[in-house]
Design a protein around this motif. Structure first.
Motif, PDB file in Angstrom:
ATOM      1  N   LEU A 192      57.520  25.438  90.799  1.00  9.85           N
ATOM      2  CA  LEU A 192      57.370  23.997  90.646  1.00  9.85           C
ATOM      3  C   LEU A 192      57.020  23.607  89.213  1.00  9.85           C
ATOM      4  CD1 LEU A 192      58.003  23.375  93.495  1.00  9.85           C
ATOM      5  CD2 LEU A 192      55.859  22.107  93.705  1.00  9.85           C
ATOM      6  N   GLY A 193      56.205  24.418  88.548  1.00  7.29           N
ATOM      7  CA  GLY A 193      55.888  24.150  87.147  1.00  7.29           C
ATOM      8  C   GLY A 193      57.142  24.184  86.286  1.00  7.29           C
ATOM      9  N   THR A 194      57.969  25.192  86.510  1.00  7.95           N
ATOM     10  CA  THR A 194      59.216  25.308  85.755  1.00  7.95           C
ATOM     11  C   THR A 194      60.141  24.131  86.041  1.00  7.95           C
ATOM     12  OG1 THR A 194      59.057  27.712  85.672  1.00  7.95           O
ATOM     13  CG2 THR A 194      61.269  26.757  85.444  1.00  7.95           C
ATOM     14  N   CYS A 195      60.226  23.762  87.311  1.00  8.44           N
ATOM     15  CA  CYS A 195      61.113  22.650  87.678  1.00  8.44           C
ATOM     16  C   CYS A 195      60.665  21.336  87.036  1.00  8.44           C
ATOM     17  CB  CYS A 195      61.170  22.491  89.193  1.00  8.44           C
ATOM     18  SG  CYS A 195      62.074  23.824  89.995  1.00  8.44           S
ATOM     19  N   SER A 196      59.382  21.072  87.053  1.00  3.79           N
ATOM     20  CA  SER A 196      58.887  19.816  86.487  1.00  3.79           C
ATOM     21  C   SER A 196      59.176  19.755  84.993  1.00  3.79           C
ATOM     22  CB  SER A 196      57.379  19.673  86.729  1.00  3.79           C
ATOM     23  OG  SER A 196      57.092  19.677  88.106  1.00  3.79           O
ATOM     24  N   GLN A 197      58.937  20.883  84.320  1.00  9.86           N
ATOM     25  CA  GLN A 197      59.166  20.896  82.872  1.00  9.86           C
ATOM     26  C   GLN A 197      60.647  20.749  82.533  1.00  9.86           C
ATOM     27  OE1 GLN A 197      57.539  24.215  80.495  1.00  9.86           O
ATOM     28  NE2 GLN A 197      59.518  24.155  79.441  1.00  9.86           N
ATOM     29  N   GLU A 233      48.344  23.124  93.785  1.00 11.04           N
ATOM     30  CA  GLU A 233      48.084  22.757  92.377  1.00 11.04           C
ATOM     31  C   GLU A 233      48.418  23.899  91.452  1.00 11.04           C
ATOM     32  OE1 GLU A 233      44.902  20.682  90.839  1.00 11.04           O
ATOM     33  OE2 GLU A 233      44.966  19.085  92.342  1.00 11.04           O
ATOM     34  N   ASN A 234      48.062  25.108  91.877  1.00 13.64           N
ATOM     35  CA  ASN A 234      48.394  26.273  91.055  1.00 13.64           C
ATOM     36  C   ASN A 234      49.909  26.402  90.922  1.00 13.64           C
ATOM     37  OD1 ASN A 234      47.563  28.810  89.646  1.00 13.64           O
ATOM     38  ND2 ASN A 234      48.830  29.705  91.272  1.00 13.64           N
ATOM     39  N   GLY A 235      50.624  26.157  92.014  1.00 16.84           N
ATOM     40  CA  GLY A 235      52.079  26.220  91.967  1.00 16.84           C
ATOM     41  C   GLY A 235      52.672  25.149  91.065  1.00 16.84           C
ATOM     42  N   GLN A 236      52.033  24.005  90.994  1.00 12.47           N
ATOM     43  CA  GLN A 236      52.540  22.909  90.151  1.00 12.47           C
ATOM     44  C   GLN A 236      52.335  23.183  88.665  1.00 12.47           C
ATOM     45  OE1 GLN A 236      51.430  18.900  91.547  1.00 12.47           O
ATOM     46  NE2 GLN A 236      50.960  19.821  93.537  1.00 12.47           N
ATOM     47  N   ALA A 237      51.281  23.912  88.342  1.00 15.85           N
ATOM     48  CA  ALA A 237      51.083  24.431  86.973  1.00 15.85           C
ATOM     49  C   ALA A 237      51.009  23.344  85.909  1.00 15.85           C
ATOM     50  CB  ALA A 237      52.179  25.438  86.632  1.00 15.85           C
ATOM     51  N   GLY A 270      57.707  17.896  98.577  1.00 19.11           N
ATOM     52  CA  GLY A 270      57.731  18.817  97.446  1.00 19.11           C
ATOM     53  C   GLY A 270      58.543  18.251  96.292  1.00 19.11           C
ATOM     54  N   LEU A 271      59.687  17.670  96.625  1.00 19.64           N
ATOM     55  CA  LEU A 271      60.531  17.087  95.578  1.00 19.64           C
ATOM     56  C   LEU A 271      59.838  15.905  94.911  1.00 19.64           C
ATOM     57  CD1 LEU A 271      63.931  17.326  97.469  1.00 19.64           C
ATOM     58  CD2 LEU A 271      63.301  18.591  95.405  1.00 19.64           C
TER      59      LEU A 271
END
Lengths: 516, 516
Positions: free
Chosen positions: A278-283, B419-423, A48-49
């Motif tokens: 995960l979207g928030t974390c990546s951004q 994928e949805n979680g990765q956004a 995940g990381l």
């Protein structure tokens, strides 16, 4: 024996030991910072990381980050090999990470003017600081009103007197009675004069950052400041994916002077980032990487802290929400990303949306404080005082949160596995059906056995009622007033104080008051 | 942009999405129990855990445990190879552990009369149940008073209607308006009649345990009850190191009938165990091992849960304290011991010493709830309603804690790495400087994006004030009243109901009222 009845029994037999008890307001030992002796918690798998790290690089490479209204910044990025398109900077995969890993320290010392209060930020250390930024204050006596410089000084004093807070913080509240372009001088002066704990500098304009550095030089000496870190300041990204000129300017001043910056995306997920963890974390990691790498371009080796402030919003009203599970997940993941990168991490705080220091405030605050504690946060802004989404600094809330900070310190110190900690002698001495209150082991460990809250009322209902049936806020109200009554300023070299006052006055006289 | 100013911006742009928002009181999905998809937290090293296990065996071997006023129990232990000296039983090293590991299930199903509400207890599952045992209730309307059977029914109904509570619990409050020797009949009947969630049986006398089993047979059928578990009951040790005849008698009834028992030392550390974490853990584990092994002697394979309830005491007053760091450490360590042993684990709850549902109550409750959540508790008694060290069941507190339980469920469900979680689509669509409220990904995930608290007020100060400036307790007050107004009883076979009523009346007529 039921759980209810068993309790009565323990309470009764405890009376035996009362006479031996000496009053002590808190069991939080006074240490300059916390050294963590327990593992961190990480809810996300290695895979995940890696997904997050990979997506972060994709964001940096494909979407990029805007560095607005700052030609110097764009030039630095061009030289470093980034693709600069207008104000948009796109980064070859791995560039930001490698810039950071090449020169940013994994931990650093922020020196206090009292060397015994210098803090280590990073690694296994945790430094707790008060709330930052509220334009209002709230107290039981006055309700909610705009903050003043007098409130600011009060909170400097309270933080100074609170053993569980290791840092004086920054904008404890906005002294709105002072001109916007001058209040930083009074704030920095207050931190130095009324406390001897480490403090934060101004970031609302590059020249105010420069003033902060100048005042630090008066205290610590010019050469010392150039080679050591004496200020840690907060640089917020303008999420999503924008750095503005104000923040870049302040960042540059601090980095050039070898002072630390907390590079913090400030995100209300759903509005300023995707609605997923995960979207928030990546951004936010992309934003933070670009900011931290930029600091390394300005001056390799300047300390940077990966910061996050991420809450969710109510999808009905758009209002920020706190203490909910999704921001906790973001915090845990971001902490793991920081460790893998190798820089100190800032997040957490006694965050809440509640307008008053009631149950909502406490549930929400405790949820984030616990999360930050177990995530391994190295620098925690907003530890104490935060109300109403950060709009309000609460006098009573400050006292309550500081009590929680003391508990955090005890927990992070870890579990004693020594022979004394094992207490087999006590069990052998006491045996079945007896109580432990009088045994030798209990007597020997009496003073530091359990955390002693300064705010909680653990007395019987009858005693609590006879003492006025006070709620937590009412008890906290009495505590902060007593503290301010008993406050004694730490010593300061009169020549230093004079030079500081002179500088403040000179700077104030050089410009007209302004409200921006 | 400062942390304060950035917030205003998010709030503002969020208004765009408001019209799209549909009201929804909570985002806690209704599941019969929680399946944990995140790792547990364990602050103690392998070596530390081995020390505790070794010391536990030493306690069992050298000091032993008293089994009081129960010849049958002593005879069973003698046959099993223990050293029986009067009422003191000493155990060869490893005996208790091997008895448990030979036959006790690592997890079990507790069947509910509605099969969709049957729960799994153990392993990666978490089942949340209300508070247990308070003789008083508290509400904003009536303050604090003795509880009645009407209160009991109210809390059965509230737990039934609360999606985040998976279990109806046991003695939700003591109906002190009913004779002590008969109230269990009304309590068990209320659980069955007004809810269809799983429930707990009486333990205050062996014959009351037998009544509980009898009523379960009426509902589930005799053969089913003998081969399946339909009751989980709470057996408290009389710490230190004593099992009394009442508890042993009830334990035996349940085990003989293949019903589950939670074998729970109830410890106020400092009074009923040593003042240290490891000392307390070794002692409570010895007590629990002896109780769980005893259940296996009674009927191999009868489900047992390793339970702990450990708080600390104020060394000044002897009063129990909650939400402090030391009991959290005990809870984490005990959970690890349960996993290593291979049995389900019970601990935690919304524990607090506060008399009222104020900030103290909430900080303390949240601290223990968070700890239990991350420790991997399988069965959590006292999740909702607990006030004043367990003396009081609070109507408003119940609503507040249930909201926290909903958050726990979301957190334990883990982080979506799909994928949805990765956004990434959202980030690509929106780009720097824009907001995410209207993007396709946000719209698609709108409903379940973030946990929605039913109790918290996240509105602006102005709106909150115009709505009466209510605190959390006032909002919770309105919620439980609405729930009770809207309550509809689950269907029940009229013949079963009739048989239950007949049994209850028959049993009541067989004995005079008694107050013990």
């Amino acid at each position: 024996m039921s759980e209810r009845r068993a309790r009565g029994r323990g309470r009764e037999s405890a009376r035996d030991a009362r006479r031996a008890a000496r009053a002590k307001s808190t069991s939080a030992r006074s240490v300059p910072y916390i050294t963590r002796n327990v593992p961190v918690y990480n809810p996300l798998s290695e895979e995940g990381l890696e997904i997050v790290e990979n997506n972060t690089e994709t964001i940096l490479e494909e979407t990029g980050i805007e560095f607005r209204d700052d030609r110097e910044a764009l030039a630095l990025w061009k030289d470093a090999g980034a693709d600069v398109d207008g104000q948009r900077v796109r980064f070859p995969r791995g560039l930001c990470r490698s810039l950071i890993q090449k020169s940013a320290p994994a931990e650093y010392v922020q020196h206090a003017r009292n060397p015994e209060r210098s803090v280590r930020i990073g690694g296994k250390y945790t430094v707790l600081a008060p709330a930052y930024g509220p334009p209002f204050i709230r107290s039981l006596d006055e309700g909610r009103r705009y903050a003043t410089i007098q409130d600011f000084r009060n909170f400097v004093k309270l933080a100074y007197m609170t053993p569980s807070l290791h840092h004086s913080g920054g904008t404890l509240c906005e002294p709105v009675d002072l001109p916007v372009n001058k209040r930083h001088l009074d704030m920095v002066y207050s931190h130095i004069r009324f406390s001897d704990k480490p403090f934060m500098g101004s970031v609302t304009a590059p020249e105010r950052a420069q003033d902060s550095v100048h005042m630090a030089r008066i205290v610590f000496g010019e050469a010392f400041v150039d080679q050591n870190t004496v200020i840690t300041s907060l640089i917020n990204a303008n999420s999503p994916m924008v750095w503005d000129a104000t923040m870049l300017g302040a960042l540059r001043v601090y980095a050039q002077n070898n002072q630390a910056t907390v590079i913090s995306p400030f995100i209300l997920a759903g509005a300023m980032s995707p609605v997923t963890v995960l979207g928030t974390c990546s951004q936010l990691f992309a934003e933070a990487l670009s900011g931290m790498a930029f600091a390394q371009l300005v001056r390799p080796g300047a300390p940077v802290v990966f910061g996050t402030f991420a809450s969710s919003i109510s999808m009905q009203s758009g209002a920020p929400t706190f203490g909910t599970p999704e921001p906790a997940m973001v915090l845990y993941v971001a902490a793991a990303l920081a460790r893998r990168l190798g820089v100190p991490f800032r997040s957490g705080g006694g965050l809440c949306a509640s307008k008053i220091p009631d149950a909502q405030a406490a549930y929400e605050s405790a949820n984030t404080l616990q999360t930050a504690m177990l995530a391994g946060v190295n620098f925690m802004l907003h530890t104490a005082g935060w109300l109403e989404g950060g709009l309000v600094m609460g006098y009573e809330k400050f006292i309550m949160d500081a009590d929680q900070a003391g508990m955090m310190q005890v927990f992070l110190s870890g579990i004693d596995t020594s022979e004394n900690g094992q207490a087999m002698d006590a069990i052998r001495e006491v045996g079945p059906g007896q109580h432990f209150l009088g045994c030798a082991h209990t007597q020997a460990n009496f003073e530091n056995a359990f955390y002693r809250s300064s705010v909680s009322d653990n007395n019987s209902f009858e005693q609590w009622e006879s003492e006025g049936a006070k709620d937590t806020a009412q008890r906290a109200n009495a505590i902060w007033k007593t503290m301010l009554d008993e406050y004694e300023a730490p010593a300061i070299d009169p020549a230093v104080d004079e030079a500081l006052v002179e500088f403040v006055n000179k700077r104030k006289s050089e410009m007209p008051d302004a409200s921006y």
